[in-house]
Scaffold this active site. Structure first.
Site, PDB file in Angstrom:
ATOM      1  N   CYS A   2       0.827  -1.205   0.000  1.00  0.00           N
ATOM      2  CA  CYS A   2       0.000   0.000   0.000  1.00  0.00           C
ATOM      3  C   CYS A   2       0.863   1.258   0.000  1.00  0.00           C
ATOM      4  O   CYS A   2       1.965   1.267   0.543  1.00  0.00           O
ATOM      5  CB  CYS A   2      -0.873   0.037   1.246  1.00  0.00           C
ATOM      6  SG  CYS A   2      -1.864  -1.431   1.441  1.00  0.00           S
ATOM      7  N   ARG A  30       4.574   1.157  -6.350  1.00  0.00           N
ATOM      8  CA  ARG A  30       4.512   0.163  -5.278  1.00  0.00           C
ATOM      9  C   ARG A  30       3.496  -0.931  -5.604  1.00  0.00           C
ATOM     10  O   ARG A  30       3.477  -1.967  -4.957  1.00  0.00           O
ATOM     11  CB  ARG A  30       4.095   0.837  -3.951  1.00  0.00           C
ATOM     12  CG  ARG A  30       5.112   1.841  -3.455  1.00  0.00           C
ATOM     13  CD  ARG A  30       4.542   2.674  -2.317  1.00  0.00           C
ATOM     14  NE  ARG A  30       4.419   1.923  -1.086  1.00  0.00           N
ATOM     15  CZ  ARG A  30       5.329   1.887  -0.127  1.00  0.00           C
ATOM     16  NH1 ARG A  30       6.443   2.572  -0.272  1.00  0.00           N
ATOM     17  NH2 ARG A  30       5.140   1.186   0.961  1.00  0.00           N
ATOM     18  N   TRP A  78      -3.035  -2.451  -1.705  1.00  0.00           N
ATOM     19  CA  TRP A  78      -2.659  -3.756  -2.232  1.00  0.00           C
ATOM     20  C   TRP A  78      -3.383  -4.738  -1.322  1.00  0.00           C
ATOM     21  O   TRP A  78      -3.038  -4.879  -0.157  1.00  0.00           O
ATOM     22  CB  TRP A  78      -1.134  -3.916  -2.159  1.00  0.00           C
ATOM     23  CG  TRP A  78      -0.607  -5.252  -2.524  1.00  0.00           C
ATOM     24  CD1 TRP A  78      -0.187  -6.233  -1.669  1.00  0.00           C
ATOM     25  CD2 TRP A  78      -0.393  -5.769  -3.840  1.00  0.00           C
ATOM     26  NE1 TRP A  78       0.261  -7.315  -2.378  1.00  0.00           N
ATOM     27  CE2 TRP A  78       0.144  -7.066  -3.701  1.00  0.00           C
ATOM     28  CE3 TRP A  78      -0.618  -5.262  -5.128  1.00  0.00           C
ATOM     29  CZ2 TRP A  78       0.472  -7.854  -4.808  1.00  0.00           C
ATOM     30  CZ3 TRP A  78      -0.280  -6.049  -6.207  1.00  0.00           C
ATOM     31  CH2 TRP A  78       0.251  -7.326  -6.043  1.00  0.00           C
ATOM     32  N   ASN A 104      -1.567   0.783   6.160  1.00  0.00           N
ATOM     33  CA  ASN A 104      -0.701  -0.142   5.440  1.00  0.00           C
ATOM     34  C   ASN A 104      -0.255  -1.178   6.465  1.00  0.00           C
ATOM     35  O   ASN A 104       0.075  -0.825   7.589  1.00  0.00           O
ATOM     36  CB  ASN A 104       0.517   0.651   4.909  1.00  0.00           C
ATOM     37  CG  ASN A 104       1.538  -0.235   4.240  1.00  0.00           C
ATOM     38  OD1 ASN A 104       1.267  -1.398   3.942  1.00  0.00           O
ATOM     39  ND2 ASN A 104       2.711   0.310   3.999  1.00  0.00           N
ATOM     40  N   GLY A 105      -0.271  -2.456   6.101  1.00  0.00           N
ATOM     41  CA  GLY A 105       0.177  -3.497   7.030  1.00  0.00           C
ATOM     42  C   GLY A 105      -0.937  -4.475   7.320  1.00  0.00           C
ATOM     43  O   GLY A 105      -1.944  -4.531   6.608  1.00  0.00           O
ATOM     44  N   GLU A 487      17.431 -22.744  -8.096  1.00  0.00           N
ATOM     45  CA  GLU A 487      16.993 -21.347  -8.109  1.00  0.00           C
ATOM     46  C   GLU A 487      18.200 -20.422  -8.349  1.00  0.00           C
ATOM     47  O   GLU A 487      18.102 -19.443  -9.088  1.00  0.00           O
ATOM     48  CB  GLU A 487      16.285 -21.006  -6.787  1.00  0.00           C
ATOM     49  CG  GLU A 487      15.938 -19.547  -6.566  1.00  0.00           C
ATOM     50  CD  GLU A 487      14.967 -18.953  -7.605  1.00  0.00           C
ATOM     51  OE1 GLU A 487      14.477 -19.678  -8.468  1.00  0.00           O
ATOM     52  OE2 GLU A 487      14.744 -17.732  -7.526  1.00  0.00           O
ATOM     53  N   LYS A 491      18.393 -17.846 -11.471  1.00  0.00           N
ATOM     54  CA  LYS A 491      18.593 -16.395 -11.325  1.00  0.00           C
ATOM     55  C   LYS A 491      19.756 -15.942 -12.203  1.00  0.00           C
ATOM     56  O   LYS A 491      19.698 -14.895 -12.840  1.00  0.00           O
ATOM     57  CB  LYS A 491      18.906 -16.014  -9.869  1.00  0.00           C
ATOM     58  CG  LYS A 491      17.760 -15.990  -8.919  1.00  0.00           C
ATOM     59  CD  LYS A 491      16.769 -14.855  -9.087  1.00  0.00           C
ATOM     60  CE  LYS A 491      15.641 -15.212  -9.977  1.00  0.00           C
ATOM     61  NZ  LYS A 491      14.564 -15.998  -9.505  1.00  0.00           N
ATOM     62  N   GLU A 494      18.698 -15.904 -15.880  1.00  0.00           N
ATOM     63  CA  GLU A 494      17.747 -14.836 -16.192  1.00  0.00           C
ATOM     64  C   GLU A 494      18.396 -13.458 -16.175  1.00  0.00           C
ATOM     65  O   GLU A 494      18.110 -12.625 -17.028  1.00  0.00           O
ATOM     66  CB  GLU A 494      16.646 -14.792 -15.118  1.00  0.00           C
ATOM     67  CG  GLU A 494      15.684 -15.932 -15.167  1.00  0.00           C
ATOM     68  CD  GLU A 494      14.670 -15.795 -14.041  1.00  0.00           C
ATOM     69  OE1 GLU A 494      13.490 -15.693 -14.340  1.00  0.00           O
ATOM     70  OE2 GLU A 494      15.065 -15.782 -12.852  1.00  0.00           O
ATOM     71  N   HIS A 510      27.104 -39.280 -11.452  1.00  0.00           N
ATOM     72  CA  HIS A 510      26.365 -39.982 -12.500  1.00  0.00           C
ATOM     73  C   HIS A 510      26.417 -39.230 -13.833  1.00  0.00           C
ATOM     74  O   HIS A 510      25.646 -39.539 -14.731  1.00  0.00           O
ATOM     75  CB  HIS A 510      24.908 -40.180 -12.067  1.00  0.00           C
ATOM     76  CG  HIS A 510      24.786 -41.010 -10.839  1.00  0.00           C
ATOM     77  ND1 HIS A 510      25.073 -42.360 -10.818  1.00  0.00           N
ATOM     78  CD2 HIS A 510      24.447 -40.677  -9.565  1.00  0.00           C
ATOM     79  CE1 HIS A 510      24.894 -42.817  -9.589  1.00  0.00           C
ATOM     80  NE2 HIS A 510      24.520 -41.810  -8.808  1.00  0.00           N
ATOM     81  N   LYS A 613       6.705 -10.649 -16.707  1.00  0.00           N
ATOM     82  CA  LYS A 613       6.396 -10.887 -15.287  1.00  0.00           C
ATOM     83  C   LYS A 613       5.253 -11.891 -15.119  1.00  0.00           C
ATOM     84  O   LYS A 613       5.316 -12.756 -14.258  1.00  0.00           O
ATOM     85  CB  LYS A 613       6.038  -9.555 -14.608  1.00  0.00           C
ATOM     86  CG  LYS A 613       5.820  -9.658 -13.118  1.00  0.00           C
ATOM     87  CD  LYS A 613       7.136  -9.889 -12.382  1.00  0.00           C
ATOM     88  CE  LYS A 613       6.966 -10.153 -10.915  1.00  0.00           C
ATOM     89  NZ  LYS A 613       8.124 -10.874 -10.342  1.00  0.00           N
TER      90      LYS A 613
HETATM   91  C1  F6R Z   1      11.853 -16.549 -12.227  1.00  0.00           C
HETATM   92  C2  F6R Z   1      10.438 -16.259 -12.301  1.00  0.00           C
HETATM   93  C3  F6R Z   1       9.553 -17.239 -12.985  1.00  0.00           C
HETATM   94  C4  F6R Z   1       8.224 -17.371 -12.221  1.00  0.00           C
HETATM   95  C5  F6R Z   1       7.254 -18.254 -13.001  1.00  0.00           C
HETATM   96  C6  F6R Z   1       5.948 -18.437 -12.294  1.00  0.00           C
HETATM   97  O1  F6R Z   1      12.569 -15.536 -11.605  1.00  0.00           O
HETATM   98  O2  F6R Z   1       9.998 -15.239 -11.849  1.00  0.00           O
HETATM   99  O3  F6R Z   1      10.171 -18.477 -13.124  1.00  0.00           O
HETATM  100  O4  F6R Z   1       8.475 -17.915 -10.961  1.00  0.00           O
HETATM  101  O5  F6R Z   1       7.007 -17.694 -14.262  1.00  0.00           O
HETATM  102  O6  F6R Z   1       5.333 -17.213 -12.070  1.00  0.00           O
HETATM  103  P1  F6R Z   1       4.156 -17.086 -11.024  1.00  0.00           P
HETATM  104  O7  F6R Z   1       4.729 -17.328  -9.677  1.00  0.00           O
HETATM  105  O8  F6R Z   1       3.635 -15.694 -11.202  1.00  0.00           O
HETATM  106  O9  F6R Z   1       3.145 -18.127 -11.398  1.00  0.00           O
END
Ligand code: F6R
Length: 618
Positions: A2, A30, A78, A104-105, A487, A491, A494, A510, A613
């Site tokens: 928020c 935000r 939010w 907010n919170g 992960e 990262k 990406e 293996h 995203k």
């Molecule tokens: C990696 C990343 C993606 C998401 C994936 C699922 O940094 O952000 O691998 O984790 O596309 O996205 P959500 O969680 O929005 O379903």
């Protein structure tokens, strides 16, 4: 997360509506799903609020304009408690409409406060936790006749994290704010003063800011700023001058959203843990509206998710199987429905998605429900499609994640999975309530431990800058360290566009060991020696094996693990945590490494190439 703005100026001065709306626009970054404003004028309060973007509020204001006023408060919401609707948007008012509050919170004890107020005849107009504060402060004002005192007294009744701003029709020219575990800054202007969730709210007007401390109440008028603590004593505050430009202010002074979001992780994890216990300290997941008898009868759990969220699911598998003794599978959502999975009424499907809009995950949810399975969504975005279509939802409270690649979502998804696992273990009798309470207490210590990791990242940043020319990086882990390794590799792919792979360390022999050559950087996530000793010693052997073949070893191990020291070219130490909770700290250096290396290569870490995203196509 928020956004909050408060403003009060001199009589006859600028219209509060313009200042507040501009502040809200500056805080759009935000993320929010509804917005509202209240202005004091003619001895009354005038509010407008709308679900959706600020354009909707603008339209409402043009259809039904507010009178001119010099004091106002605004809010972008939010959603946490209650969906993103007009009624749930802030401000919320006391029963007589003379007091308005934005917040907010999360008010952790709102359910019991709401029940008490309802018993006393209060009628609630929204599903929010905030409305409880509006009624309480309104009543306190009626008794005390002083808005600052009313706020201070009510803050003692609230548990959780909150920033609150309040205005009262009978206190013209005054805005009162309070904060606990949630941000609030004051802007000192000339003949006008400001409040904001961050300086972006008022940076156009003043760069002189005051940082409020924990548990403080601030009262602003056009000419004065007074700060007291929750005990009522004058408080010490920190004044500073903001020299960021407006765009840096949107990122809270960070160079990128990703850097900001990595740093927000202690708060995000703490917020995800908030409000999950009742007065007796027992874990309660009120949001899970699935009959307890159904959850008791579950004989299989299938976690479906994509990318980073699927690695959170991998961590969940270790925790849920250990705590609940229910077979748990993790399946990439994109594969799930195409392999004809064995799913029925006794299967619990857990769909993890930050956005709640990922098409692969949504399709898998639909398929699972068609087969009769119950679906629980773990999601960060209220009102999104996956929670709407699931039988129940457990929200993470990471706040909006703007950078395309997930960071704080991952840690909060893991946290939510732990909560779900513990809840099922308690419900099904695999763990006693005191055992669950002990693990919750360990989880409550994790945000501070993440903070310690963040505070010690100098070594990792230097390493990342040195390694900007690396072409291949490998990541090894075992047990819960295996998804962390994957992960870490994701990262790096990406953000830095470097070929990276995560392997289970036990698989090395293996095949992947053939990749090891002189100077190849290999990160190894080492399990705690206090967990399964044999697992720890096997990973130490793996480190020796790859080092003997020329690998440059970068070892992430818990403090005090001296066995790894002789074989680590670089040793990154993280605080000791219980074995299953370790991903919440071991992931952080890998995020910082990838982000820093990508920045050293000049990449846009917030919007890496080719990525979106929300992936809303299959
Ligand atoms: C990696 C990343 C993606 C998401 C994936 C699922 O940094 O952000 O691998 O984790 O596309 O996205 P959500 O969680 O929005 O379903």
């Amino acid at each position: 997360m928020c956004g909050i703005v408060g403003f009060t100026g001199p009589v006859g001065g600028v219209d509060a509506l313009d200042v507040v709306m501009e502040g809200l626009r500056r805080m759009e970054y935000r993320g929010y799903d509804s917005a509202g404003i209240v202005v004091q004028a003619d001895g009354a309060l005038h509010t407008r609020k709308k679900a959706g973007k600020l354009a909707n509020l603008d339209e409402a204001l043009s259809l039904d304009p507010l009178p001119l006023g010099v004091t106002g408060v605004g809010h972008t919401r939010w959603a946490t408690h209650g969906g993103p609707t007009d009624a749930n948007a802030h401000p919320h008012c006391s029963a007589d409409g003379r007091l308005a509050v934005v917040h907010n919170g999360i008010i952790e004890n709102y359910a019991s406060l709401r029940a008490q107020l309802t018993d006393q005849g209060v009628v609630f107009l929204s599903e929010t936790d905030t409305e409880v504060a509006a009624h309480l402060i309104g009543r306190a004002y009626d008794e005390l006749g002083d808005l600052t005192e009313a706020m201070r007294v009510v803050c003692h009744q609230l548990q959780g994290a909150f920033t609150l701003l309040a205005v009262h029709a009978d206190a013209p020219g005054t805005v009162v704010g309070a904060r606990r575990n949630s941000p609030l800054v004051v802007g000192r202007g000339e003949g006008a003063n400001y409040l904001g969730s961050d300086v972006a709210a008022f940076i156009e007007h003043t760069r002189d800011a005051i940082e409020l401390g924990q548990d403080q109440v601030v009262t602003i008028t056009a000419e004065s700023i007074d700060v007291i603590d929750f005990a009522g004593a004058p408080a010490v505050t920190k004044e500073y001058h903001v020299d960021w430009d407006a765009s840096a202010a949107e990122k809270g002074g960070y160079p990128t959203f990703m850097a900001k979001e990595i740093d927000e992780q202690p708060r995000a994890v703490a917020d995800t843990l908030l409000g999950r216990t009742n007065a007796a300290g027992h874990l309660v997941l009120d949001e899970l509206r699935i009959d307890e008898s159904v959850l008791r009868a579950v004989d299989k759990i299938v976690v479906i998710a994509c990318g980073t969220a699927s690695y959170a699911g991998q961590v969940a598998k270790y925790a849920i199987e250990h705590w609940c003794r229910v077979p748990t599978e993790v399946e990439l959502a994109s594969e799930f429905r195409y392999r004809d999975p064995v799913v029925d009424e006794k299967t619990l499907v857990v769909a993890i998605s930050q956005s709640g809009e990922t098409m692969d995950t949504l399709m898998a949810v639909r398929h699972a429900r068609e087969q009769g399975a119950k679906v629980i969504a773990i999601c960060n975005t209220h009102g999104s499609t996956i929670p709407r279509e699931a039988d129940a939802v457990l929200y993470t409270h990471a706040g909006p994640e703007v950078a395309v690649a997930s960071t704080k979502s991952f840690l909060t998804q893991i946290t939510a999975c732990y909560l779900l696992g513990l809840y099922l273990a308690q419900l099904r009798g695999n763990k006693y309530e005191d055992e669950v309470r002990d693990i919750l207490a360990q989880l409550a210590r994790i945000p501070a431990q993440i903070q310690r990791v963040l505070d010690s990242m100098g070594l990792v940043r230097a390493l990342a800058r040195q390694m900007a020319d690396a072409r291949v990086v490998l990541f090894l882990g075992r047990h819960v360290g295996f998804p962390v390794a994957m992960e870490g590799a994701l990262k790096l792919k990406e953000l830095a566009y470097i070929h990276a792979e995560g392997f289970a360390a036990g698989e090395l022999k293996h095949g992947p060991i053939a990749l090891i050559e002189q100077g190849l950087p290999v990160f190894v996530v080492v399990p705690s020696p206090r967990g399964r000793d044999s697992l720890h010693s096997k990973v130490v052997s793996n480190i020796q094996e790859i080092r003997a073949r020329g690998a440059r070893t970068i070892v992430i191990a818990e403090e005090g693990d001296d066995d790894v020291r002789p074989y680590a070219d670089t040793l990154i130490q993280v605080p000791r945590t219980p074995t299953l909770l370790a991903p919440l700290v071991t992931t952080v250096p890998l995020q910082v490494f990838a982000c820093e290396l990508a920045l050293a290569k000049g990449h846009d870490v917030d919007q890496p190439r080719n990525l979106a995203k929300s992936v809303t196509v299959e």
